[in-house]
Design a protein around this motif. Structure first.
Motif, PDB file in Angstrom:
ATOM      1  N   ILE A 128      -1.245  -1.217  -6.553  1.00 30.68           N
ATOM      2  CA  ILE A 128      -1.201   0.080  -7.219  1.00 30.68           C
ATOM      3  C   ILE A 128      -1.923   1.153  -6.408  1.00 30.68           C
ATOM      4  CG2 ILE A 128      -3.307  -0.255  -8.588  1.00 30.68           C
ATOM      5  CD1 ILE A 128      -1.738   1.080 -10.935  1.00 30.68           C
ATOM      6  N   ASN A 129      -2.836   0.743  -5.513  1.00 28.88           N
ATOM      7  CA  ASN A 129      -3.500   1.714  -4.637  1.00 28.88           C
ATOM      8  C   ASN A 129      -2.479   2.513  -3.840  1.00 28.88           C
ATOM      9  OD1 ASN A 129      -5.352  -0.577  -5.177  1.00 28.88           O
ATOM     10  ND2 ASN A 129      -6.796   0.649  -3.996  1.00 28.88           N
ATOM     11  N   LEU A 152      -7.683   5.508  -4.981  1.00 31.29           N
ATOM     12  CA  LEU A 152      -8.285   4.447  -5.788  1.00 31.29           C
ATOM     13  C   LEU A 152      -9.353   3.690  -5.006  1.00 31.29           C
ATOM     14  CD1 LEU A 152      -8.148   3.235  -8.599  1.00 31.29           C
ATOM     15  CD2 LEU A 152      -6.464   1.578  -7.760  1.00 31.29           C
ATOM     16  N   LEU A 177       2.035   8.850  -4.400  1.00 31.67           N
ATOM     17  CA  LEU A 177       2.318   9.885  -5.400  1.00 31.67           C
ATOM     18  C   LEU A 177       1.476  11.148  -5.204  1.00 31.67           C
ATOM     19  CD1 LEU A 177       2.729   8.024  -8.834  1.00 31.67           C
ATOM     20  CD2 LEU A 177       4.484   9.264  -7.557  1.00 31.67           C
ATOM     21  N   PHE A 178       0.179  10.946  -4.916  1.00 32.68           N
ATOM     22  CA  PHE A 178      -0.755  12.069  -5.016  1.00 32.68           C
ATOM     23  C   PHE A 178      -1.476  12.440  -3.726  1.00 32.68           C
ATOM     24  CE2 PHE A 178      -0.747  10.011  -9.275  1.00 32.68           C
ATOM     25  CZ  PHE A 178      -0.182  11.060  -9.990  1.00 32.68           C
ATOM     26  N   TYR A 205       0.724   2.842  -4.425  1.00 33.17           N
ATOM     27  CA  TYR A 205       1.599   3.620  -5.310  1.00 33.17           C
ATOM     28  C   TYR A 205       0.941   4.963  -5.655  1.00 33.17           C
ATOM     29  CZ  TYR A 205       4.242   4.937  -9.472  1.00 33.17           C
ATOM     30  OH  TYR A 205       4.992   5.620 -10.393  1.00 33.17           O
ATOM     31  N   ILE A 206      -0.350   4.934  -5.980  1.00 36.11           N
ATOM     32  CA  ILE A 206      -1.082   6.168  -6.305  1.00 36.11           C
ATOM     33  C   ILE A 206      -1.185   7.066  -5.078  1.00 36.11           C
ATOM     34  CG2 ILE A 206      -3.353   7.081  -6.970  1.00 36.11           C
ATOM     35  CD1 ILE A 206      -3.671   4.614  -8.760  1.00 36.11           C
ATOM     36  N   ASP A 207      -1.449   6.472  -3.916  1.00 32.75           N
ATOM     37  CA  ASP A 207      -1.552   7.271  -2.686  1.00 32.75           C
ATOM     38  C   ASP A 207      -0.217   7.952  -2.368  1.00 32.75           C
ATOM     39  OD1 ASP A 207      -4.168   6.528  -2.377  1.00 32.75           O
ATOM     40  OD2 ASP A 207      -3.759   4.921  -0.954  1.00 32.75           O
ATOM     41  N   VAL A 245       3.171  -1.592 -11.412  1.00 35.67           N
ATOM     42  CA  VAL A 245       3.720  -0.611 -10.475  1.00 35.67           C
ATOM     43  C   VAL A 245       5.241  -0.595 -10.671  1.00 35.67           C
ATOM     44  CG1 VAL A 245       4.073  -0.048  -8.041  1.00 35.67           C
ATOM     45  CG2 VAL A 245       1.868  -0.965  -8.810  1.00 35.67           C
TER      46      VAL A 245
END
Length: 368
Positions: free
Chosen positions: A185-186, A209, A192-193, A188-190, A171
């Protein structure tokens, strides 16, 4: 095991309905009842088990959601696969499954109160949305990969892939394998998107994720459904397979947990393995008692709840059943002091069950 599984139609699994109702019981008031009993009796561990762990670890409360997803997976071979064997086109089943996904995401947004708040700071991720997403991917695997072995390979691939993503992909500014609310990383993805508000602030426990990872436990349920549906196996063989799968999942989760922790909020693969293992064992227990031994009367209370699970999940969110219970039982509860709260909880459970029993008798089953 490389050939598609084709078996004779089987009667409805009452054990599956009962297990689904057992699971929903805790959501509709059983958990609160257990907490009230704990406070009255001083049994602290009972109250502790009815609370989610803050991050790493596991309590009984953490089993309720994944158990429901496992149960939804068990139903896939009895619905989707049966239609495949009747030569229903795959594209038609895919369209139906995708429609179910959209409906559950929409109902999840409704459950979050987004419409009530005028879409201000609304939350898109939800329990129902995660159920829909995980079911969709598990059903697609069942539709397009007909052999039992290929489904096991997909299951192993999902669990391994999620592990690789969470442990090895860095991350930015944090590094790889930092399984904390801020570092996983969950989140981080949330960030972002995922549009809208995140339930955990920097992450969402029903985020992108997490939902993809949850396809793993739903596919475990589909594997269990294949085992139960396999006509050539005796009941004792089915129970043996379910039990072996359950014990294996639990042991593997515990072995891996020192370096890959069991965390519900970011839905680690070890969490999948642990809750999936417990779900296999619970399904085996309910199947043994209800469908094999034929002792089903005791489970009727749970079966009534299990036949309208999505409805009751939304109902207790939208309708304040506690106030209804107070309306009818307040005169009796107030003089009872602390015991009155327990009476009101019992009244709430009774009101919910009587409504579901009426629907059951009238054959009103609201499914998505």
């Amino acid at each position: 095991m490389t050939k598609p599984l084709r078996t004779e139609p089987q009667k409805r699994l009452h054990s599956l309905d009962a297990l689904r109702g057992f699971d929903m019981f805790w959501i509709t008031g059983g958990g609160a009842l257990a907490v009230a009993i704990s406070q009255l009796t001083g049994i602290e561990w009972l109250e502790t088990q009815m609370q989610h762990v803050k991050w790493e670890g596991f309590h009984f409360e953490d089993l309720i959601f994944p158990l429901f997803m496992f149960i939804s997976g068990v139903a896939i071979p009895f619905s989707v696969q049966t239609k495949l064997e009747k030569n229903v086109p795959s594209r038609k089943l895919l369209a139906k499954t995708f429609k179910r996904l959209i409906v559950l995401i929409t109902l999840g947004i409704l459950y979050n109160g987004t419409f009530r708040n005028g879409f201000n700071d609304g939350r898109i991720a939800s329990v129902l949305g995660q159920i829909g997403t995980a079911y969709f991917f598990a059903a697609v695997i069942v539709i397009y990969f007909r052999s039992f072995r290929s489904r096991l390979i997909w299951l192993g691939g999902i669990l391994t892939g999620i592990g690789i993503i969470q442990l090895l992909i860095p991350v930015p500014g944090v590094g790889a394998g930092v399984l904390t609310p801020e570092g996983c990383i969950n989140g981080y993805i949330d960030r972002l998107f995922l549009p809208g508000r995140l339930h955990g602030g920097v992450f969402d426990p029903e985020g992108i994720l997490c939902s993809l990872s949850a396809a793993g436990i739903t596919l475990m349920g589909a594997v269990a459904g294949n085992i139960l549906r396999h006509g050539k196996s005796s009941n004792w063989q089915k129970l043996g397979y379910l039990s072996a799968a359950g014990v294996s999942g639990i042991i593997l989760a515990l072995v891996l947990s020192p370096f890959y922790p069991i965390i519900k909020s970011c839905w680690t693969s070890t969490f999948n393995l642990l809750t999936g293992g417990i779900s296999f064992l619970l399904l085996a227990l309910f199947y043994l008692i209800i469908d094999h031994w034929g002792y089903h009367r005791w489970a009727f209370y749970f079966r009534v709840i299990g036949m309208n699970s999505i409805f009751v999940y939304l109902f207790v969110r939208i309708v304040d059943v506690t106030r209804i219970s107070e309306f009818f039982l307040g005169w009796l509860a107030k003089p009872m002091g602390d015991n009155g709260a327990l009476l009101l909880l019992v009244g709430k459970l009774l009101i919910i069950w009587l409504l579901l029993y009426y629907m059951f008798k009238k054959k009103i089953f609201l499914r998505v």
